[in-house]
Design an enzyme around this catalytic site. Structure first.
Site, PDB file in Angstrom:
ATOM      1  N   SER B 259      43.566  41.065  -3.983  1.00 28.44           N
ATOM      2  CA  SER B 259      42.894  41.555  -5.181  1.00 28.44           C
ATOM      3  C   SER B 259      43.579  41.008  -6.423  1.00 28.44           C
ATOM      4  O   SER B 259      44.749  40.604  -6.385  1.00 28.44           O
ATOM      5  CB  SER B 259      42.917  43.089  -5.220  1.00 28.44           C
ATOM      6  OG  SER B 259      44.227  43.539  -5.505  1.00 28.44           O
ATOM      7  N   CYS B 260      42.827  40.954  -7.527  1.00 28.04           N
ATOM      8  CA  CYS B 260      43.400  40.585  -8.815  1.00 28.04           C
ATOM      9  C   CYS B 260      42.687  41.411  -9.874  1.00 28.04           C
ATOM     10  O   CYS B 260      42.312  42.557  -9.631  1.00 28.04           O
ATOM     11  CB  CYS B 260      43.283  39.081  -9.068  1.00 28.04           C
ATOM     12  SG  CYS B 260      41.602  38.472  -9.185  1.00 28.04           S
ATOM     13  N   ARG B 261      42.475  40.832 -11.064  1.00 26.37           N
ATOM     14  CA  ARG B 261      41.827  41.608 -12.114  1.00 26.37           C
ATOM     15  C   ARG B 261      40.326  41.730 -11.844  1.00 26.37           C
ATOM     16  O   ARG B 261      39.769  42.802 -11.820  1.00 26.37           O
ATOM     17  CB  ARG B 261      42.072  40.940 -13.475  1.00 26.37           C
ATOM     18  CG  ARG B 261      41.746  41.826 -14.666  1.00 26.37           C
ATOM     19  CD  ARG B 261      42.025  41.087 -15.964  1.00 26.37           C
ATOM     20  NE  ARG B 261      40.933  40.191 -16.283  1.00 26.37           N
ATOM     21  CZ  ARG B 261      39.910  40.514 -17.081  1.00 26.37           C
ATOM     22  NH1 ARG B 261      39.870  41.687 -17.646  1.00 26.37           N
ATOM     23  NH2 ARG B 261      38.936  39.650 -17.305  1.00 26.37           N
ATOM     24  N   ILE B 288      40.446  44.872  -9.700  1.00 31.74           N
ATOM     25  CA  ILE B 288      40.806  46.232 -10.145  1.00 31.74           C
ATOM     26  C   ILE B 288      39.810  46.751 -11.181  1.00 31.74           C
ATOM     27  O   ILE B 288      39.631  47.957 -11.331  1.00 31.74           O
ATOM     28  CB  ILE B 288      42.267  46.306 -10.656  1.00 31.74           C
ATOM     29  CG1 ILE B 288      42.720  47.768 -10.725  1.00 31.74           C
ATOM     30  CG2 ILE B 288      42.420  45.612 -11.999  1.00 31.74           C
ATOM     31  CD1 ILE B 288      44.195  47.993 -10.775  1.00 31.74           C
TER      32      ILE B 288
END
Lengths: 85, 297
Positions: B259-261, B288
């Site tokens: 996951s990242c932004r 996120i």
């Protein structure tokens, strides 16, 4: 060192083509590209009997000034064809 | 010779096979470097790489050393071989394998199926172009290319549905059993290739929340430590060089989640682990920003 573009009012494509034609004897060149990515096709008798590395080196030497530094107008050569007439 | 040139000279002479590239073998950061890595990975168990993005002197120095303005650059037994384009062509003709001292694997012409609709479209295009040979490319990452082109040395020729196709060696190996169809509604070709590896799977934050609740999920946050400090999905682990090594040591059938932004960087990272041989790799779609649950700090 002066930038190769200050001397030419033409597009990067034209400037790259001119540099190749000036550096390789009897060469004709087609240069297409945008966004820093270019496709180059060069036809010259100078390629006769040379290895692929030697042929590409002739072209890269001619256009190296356009590929130098972080703001170079030529970021990558996606395809490079070196043909004999 | 300045210090950088000396260092490069030592590297080139001290390693049988050394690739100066952007990024690393596991995470190439440029398509040209990725292509060369993929070809070398196929032929060699190990070789040296230098990440020029990590060293500005090296990035300029190798261009001077080789008198060659682009990266990647491959050296074999102290000899400059060339960049991506040359490496690809030498691989296709079997010359690269010879220089690396590996046996040239015999590649058979692939069996492919071309649907009537696809054949029709291609025949029309061929007639317009006045061409009779189609070059079918299946890249190391299973990127497809179909265009008119001449037969090159080392190519394999396939006749299918009244059309003549040529494949380079690598493409031929990745094409056996492939079907080509044309979707008139979409206006594009559909390719079904049994050789293609599983891709990165997308997972929603809702589904991720359910799996996290069940436990045992390997979820990695590929953002910067600064971004993570502002809040992260509970149960995720910050990806660092050390964590990367831990992950690489896991069995290749371990499901991995990234996951990242917003889901872009994590997709890149996930693709890297697919290339590294992991078979079940998930990208958290939306990152996120799409996470509805509690955020840890």
């Amino acid at each position: 060192m002066s930038s190769p573009f200050k001397t030419v009012g033409a597009s990067v494509e034209d400037a790259v083509r001119d540099a190749i034609v000036a550096a390789i004897p009897g060469a004709s060149a087609e240069v297409r590209g945008s966004g820093g990515h270019f496709a180059i096709k060069v036809v010259s008798e100078a390629f006769d009997g040379k290895s692929l590395l030697q042929k590409q080196r002739l072209v890269y030497r001619a256009i190296a000034p356009f590929m130098d530094g972080p703001n170079a107008p030529v970021h990558a050569v996606d395809t490079l064809e070196t043909l004999t007439p | 010779m300045d210090a950088t040139q000396q260092k490069i000279d030592q590297l080139v002479k001290g390693n049988d096979v050394i690739l100066f590239m952007k990024g690393t073998r596991v995470f190439p950061q440029c398509g040209f470097s990725a292509t060369v890595v993929q070809l070398l990975d196929e032929l060699l168990p190990s070789y040296e790489t230098v990440n020029v993005l990590a060293d500005a002197d090296m990035r300029q120095g190798i261009k001077t050393y080789s008198d060659w303005p682009t990266i990647p650059q491959l050296y074999v037994k102290g000899e400059f071989i060339g960049g991506c384009d040359i490496v690809k062509q030498l691989y296709a003709t079997g010359e690269l394998q010879k220089q690396l001292g590996v046996t040239v694997e015999e590649v058979k012409a692939p069996t492919i199926r071309v649907s009537a609709a696809a054949a029709e479209v291609l025949k029309q295009a061929a007639a317009q172009e006045g061409a009779d040979t189609l070059r079918f490319e299946v890249g190391p990452q299973f990127q497809y290319g179909l265009g008119f082109g001449q037969e090159q040395p080392g190519d394999l020729v396939v006749e299918a549905a009244g059309l003549r196709f040529v494949f380079d060696r690598g493409s031929a190996k990745r094409s056996d059993g492939l079907s080509l169809d044309y979707d008139a509604a979409k206006g594009g070709f559909n390719i079904d290739n049994p050789n293609a590896p599983p891709g990165v799977r997308q997972i929603s934050t809702d589904e991720l929340a359910a799996r996290l609740a069940a436990g045992g999920v390997h979820l990695y946050d590929v953002r910067t430590p600064e971004e993570r400090a502002e809040g992260y999905i509970p149960g995720s682990k910050l990806m660092t060089a050390a964590v990367r090594d831990e992950v690489m040591a896991l069995p290749k059938d371990t499901p991995l989640y990234f996951s990242c932004r917003s889901g872009g960087r994590s997709q890149q990272a996930a693709e890297g682990f697919i290339r590294a041989g992991f078979r079940e790799v998930y990208n958290v779609a939306g990152g996120i920003l799409a996470w509805k649950g509690e955020v840890a700090r």
